[in-house]
Design a protein around this motif. Structure first.
Motif, PDB file in Angstrom:
ATOM      1  N   ALA A 186       1.088  -0.939  -0.205  1.00  0.00           N
ATOM      2  CA  ALA A 186      -0.066   0.026   0.180  1.00  0.00           C
ATOM      3  C   ALA A 186       1.102   1.265   0.059  1.00  0.00           C
ATOM      4  O   ALA A 186       0.492   2.327  -0.757  1.00  0.00           O
ATOM      5  CB  ALA A 186      -0.620  -0.050   1.710  1.00  0.00           C
TER       6      ALA A 186
ATOM      7  N   MET B 258      -5.533   2.207   3.027  1.00  0.00           N
ATOM      8  CA  MET B 258      -5.780   1.087   1.526  1.00  0.00           C
ATOM      9  C   MET B 258      -5.128   0.032   1.660  1.00  0.00           C
ATOM     10  O   MET B 258      -4.967  -1.240   0.944  1.00  0.00           O
ATOM     11  CB  MET B 258      -4.400   1.949   0.979  1.00  0.00           C
ATOM     12  N   GLU B 259      -4.743  -0.358   3.006  1.00  0.00           N
ATOM     13  CA  GLU B 259      -3.978  -1.981   3.405  1.00  0.00           C
ATOM     14  C   GLU B 259      -5.249  -2.959   3.435  1.00  0.00           C
ATOM     15  O   GLU B 259      -6.014  -4.413   2.805  1.00  0.00           O
ATOM     16  CB  GLU B 259      -3.494  -2.020   4.641  1.00  0.00           C
TER      17      GLU B 259
END
Ligand code: C5P
Length: 240
Positions: free
Chosen positions: A3, A235-236
């Protein structure tokens, strides 16, 4: 790519000192730094070199659009600087894009350096149907984007810059591995539901973006490192 690698922080600041502070603070949180027209016009290629020398990757967003010979020359210089990613305008046409592609290939073969990747800009998000008509383009922004994306793909560039609105269509109509770089991102806690042109980091990744370009939500935050960390966490959750 992790990410963090997918996060590009836009250094849209007015002084070299401000850029330096952001780079020092964010180098372990972001995968790349974007240098655009404003900062490049102020600080030039020496700043780009310094950012790379310090162990960072650079996305040089100068949106080249000129005769093929000029763009080929500028692309050669950019590739020699060691920039990871840079932009050209797809509306410069096939020959212009091909010459840019050839230039970076030649530099990487000759110098044995990692090849810079080229992403094409289709239609600026500031251009609506009326603005396109004014310059003699009578197809809708969406149709113009689709046409220019296909032109960029067939010219051999590595990918395109696509707004959140265009990312999903671009993903589904282009080859696997074609890069999508998406600006116009707002983290979920600040995203305004009424702003249809922005997307959360998670939504943009789900729509197929490879890189997210994020400026003010990080650079204008009271704590830029915390803001970037929170975006990377978001994002992860999508990309694992
Ligand atoms: O809005 P923000 O500060 O996050 O913008 C980050 C970068 O994304 C800017 O450098 C700008 O060039 C780009 N951008 C864009 N199209 C938009 C919004 C922002 O290309 N609609």
């Amino acid at each position: 790519m992790s990410a963090k690698d997918k996060l590009i922080v836009a250094l849209d600041v007015q002084t070299i000192d401000e850029a330096d502070v952001l780079i020092r603070n964010l180098k372990d949180v972001a995968g790349m730094f974007k240098v655009g027209s404003q900062l490049f016009t102020l600080a030039g290629p020496r700043l780009v070199e310094a950012i790379i020398k310090a162990g960072n990757k650079v996305f040089l967003d100068l949106k080249f659009h000129d005769i093929p010979h000029q763009v080929a020359g500028a692309s050669r210089v950019v590739a020699e600087l060691g920039v990871s990613l840079f932009t050209i305008h797809a509306s410069g046409g096939t020959e212009m894009m091909k010459r840019a592609v050839d230039s970076v290939a030649e530099v990487s073969e000759r110098a044995g350096v990692e090849r810079s990747q080229i992403v094409a800009v289709s239609v600026l998000t500031s251009m609506d149907a009326a603005a396109l008509a004014e310059i003699g383009v009578n197809t809708s922004p969406a149709e113009s984007v689709a046409k220019l994306v296909k032109l960029a793909e067939s010219a051999g560039v590595d990918g395109v810059v696509a707004s959140p609105r265009e990312a999903a269509t671009t993903r589904s109509t282009t080859r696997e591995g074609f890069l999508i770089v998406t600006p116009g991102i707002r983290p979920s806690e600040t995203a305004n539901e009424d702003q249809k042109r922005v997307a959360t980091p998670a939504a943009a990744l789900r729509d197929g973006a490879d890189y997210l370009v994020i400026g003010r939500p990080i650079t204008s935050a009271a704590d830029p490192v915390a803001a970037a960390n929170s975006i990377v966490a978001e994002m992860e959750a999508v990309s694992g």
